[in-house]
Design a protein around this motif. Sequence first.
Motif: not given
Length: 799
Positions: A209-216, A296-297
């Motif tokens: 239940r983890i959302l990973y975000v990468m802002n390139d 974030i979870k």
Amino acid sequence: MDREMKNPFIILSLFFLLTNQLLSIEIELLTSAYEVSYGDVIIIMPKSGKYFNVGLKSFICDNQERKDMVLSFNNDLMKIRIPTDLDVGTHFCKILLKDNYEGNFSFRIIKKNKLYDEPDDYGYNPDPTKNKPKPINLSNQTIPISYRKTVFIPTGGYLNENKENCSKLHKIDGIFTDSLVNNYPEWTGVTPLIGRFSNLYLDYCSSDRILYVMNDWRLGNGDYDTNTCYNEFEFFTENGAKKWIVKVWNNFTKGTEVFLNGVNVSKDTNYVIGGRYGYSKSLLVDTPHTLWEFGIKTNTGLFTMRLYRDEVGWLDYTPKVRVVCNDEGYGLIYEPYLVTANLQDNGITALINERYIPIGGIQGMLVEPHTYSGIIAKDSIVIYDKDQKRIKNSTCQSPHKIDGKFTNDSLIKNEWKNIIPAEGRYSLLFADYCNGILYILNDWKVAKLEPFQPNCYNVFELYTGGGSEHWGIIVFNDPGKKIKVFRNGVDVSDDKNIVLEGAYGFDISPGDTMPNCIYEFAIKANEGPWHLFLCDPGPSSFCDDWEGLPPREWEIFCFPRVQDENNKPGSYSPFVFSNSGDSIELIFGNSSNYNKYFAKKVKLVIEYDSTCCTFKDAIPITTNSLIFNSSFTKTVTENKITIEGVLDTTKPCGDIAKVTFNTHPAIEPTRKCKITGKIFLANNTHYIIQSQLPEVEVINLQNSGQEFPLSYVSMYPNPINKGNDLTITFYNSPENSYEISIYDLKGKIAVNKTIQTKSNALSQTTLPTGILESGVYLLIIKSKTGLIYYTNKLIVVNN
């Protein structure tokens, strides 16, 4: 013989030339975008190697030399800007390098509707007041969204075939980490959402239940102050139940701040995995730039990245000066596109598209800052209000009539009575769902005046069906204009199977005493998570910036005041007494909270009678100034002074200017010498609201006749209880007829009486005070020729 010898040399030269061309070495290129629009920038670089260090020889597009498209070229990459002279469609380009290297690539221009007019340095100006696109005007045009791209991202991307334990593929360190799994860089296989300035990577690891975000953030190629700069995200998860604000600082010590529904959870590992800033290359951009990564979870459901802003870029032709940011957004710029995604157990269905309500806003309109979110189901509809309070209503509560009113007639009794509305900052939203039809009523509480019908409207931007349906809905105030509805970029306004009706009304809502703007519509929409954005007429009730519209009259909010005995602004008085040659100073200031008008600029126009006073000077206020002194301007013409300035929006009230006049005798002793004018408020472009200033009458005592000694006139009692009679007594008055007037502090006559007196004798009269409210008044006695003989302050109090 010479001619015969020359031919072999010519042939040999042609042979070497052709051989040289045939021996051109093709290199593989990477580009930052394929689908583009006019004005967009494409970054091109070799997939491997340093071939660009040999130098650029030629750039050809559609078999024509187009070096005019090249913004910059260096050893690592080339940037081009898409010009407006190219047609919509696919274009083929070739980079010719020295030493016979060449590379080919293509791009496709899509017909993006420019919902805003971008300034030339859009994306590169650090001033937040200048780095937004201009507000659009939709009153006479209806523009569907054309740029819309959907991608499916399996859990862990395409590298994690079993879709389990995808967290092992991520390391939150602010870079595309090398060789986490099978020697592949992190985020390999995840399709980015390509925006105007960024490549946004999302990955939902459902097992954890983890959302990973990468802002390139490919725009961020400048030099940024690590102590003040940051990247900020505002988004919703779990169908709107959770509102997140994530701030990743460039300073590692400051780390990452995370707020969940207004609560700081930065250190709570039940919600926050981590966050990190980086300055490095990425999968698509091979030169260092800004990167932000966090985790974030959260549970499954609709995700909406409402806003995210990052650091401005650096223009190649400007000095590379370090950018210093602040909390007001200096040094940052918003990504103009809108991102939504449905987080599921098997991955993410993500969408990036243009906005119907763009970042720059809409001319003359006010954007509701709250995003209404929730879930539409067959038997209930859920909305979260501005405080993230969950509101649930049963469906099919009442029959509906789309008329822009809270209908209550013989056919429909108390429409919307049983629906609990969700409250935003400026609006109350009523929603009902029945037999596949979504009914919406927007009770726009801000617009208390009837809007200008020819060009006013309400814009709704709506996602339904878990994000599968993206709606742009315009309800016009003009009854002659029918509702315009766009679904997923297609105009469906005339499709009666989708659009029922839309209507505007000006009606009194339940629990209110004054009418508001009301916008109502009904469409056929799918069940599932939904989001709604609003944009409606502002308090000016003019919905564009057409300068042909006259400013609207509004309540008085500015008045002139004289200096008191401590050289501070006193209270307003309709009279100023002076001797000829003296100077008088008037301070013009605001008495109420002007912020409710959402104005940006102010203009003060002062008119005066030059026969009895002369303009001397006008200066800004040094303390408690309502405007920025650096913006203060004044223009002086005959009998008129115009003062303009930019409002300090952090202050609810204050002063604008101090204006000084020199007095001199009027042509006629009985002539009134007035100072008056108007105050104007402006939005970003033109003045939309005006008010008449209360006038001030300058009384030249040297022309007012022989004033009574105080012993000749008495008034009592003073202070006086409201309702009692005020007694005026004259002793040995030189004239036999006088006018007695009581003025309020707005300069209006509240009580007036003419009396006859006897010369060299005692005379007495009374004035009623029953109609006077408690407060301060001014009593003036004039002769029948208009000469002022007596003035005094009168105080009325309640019993």
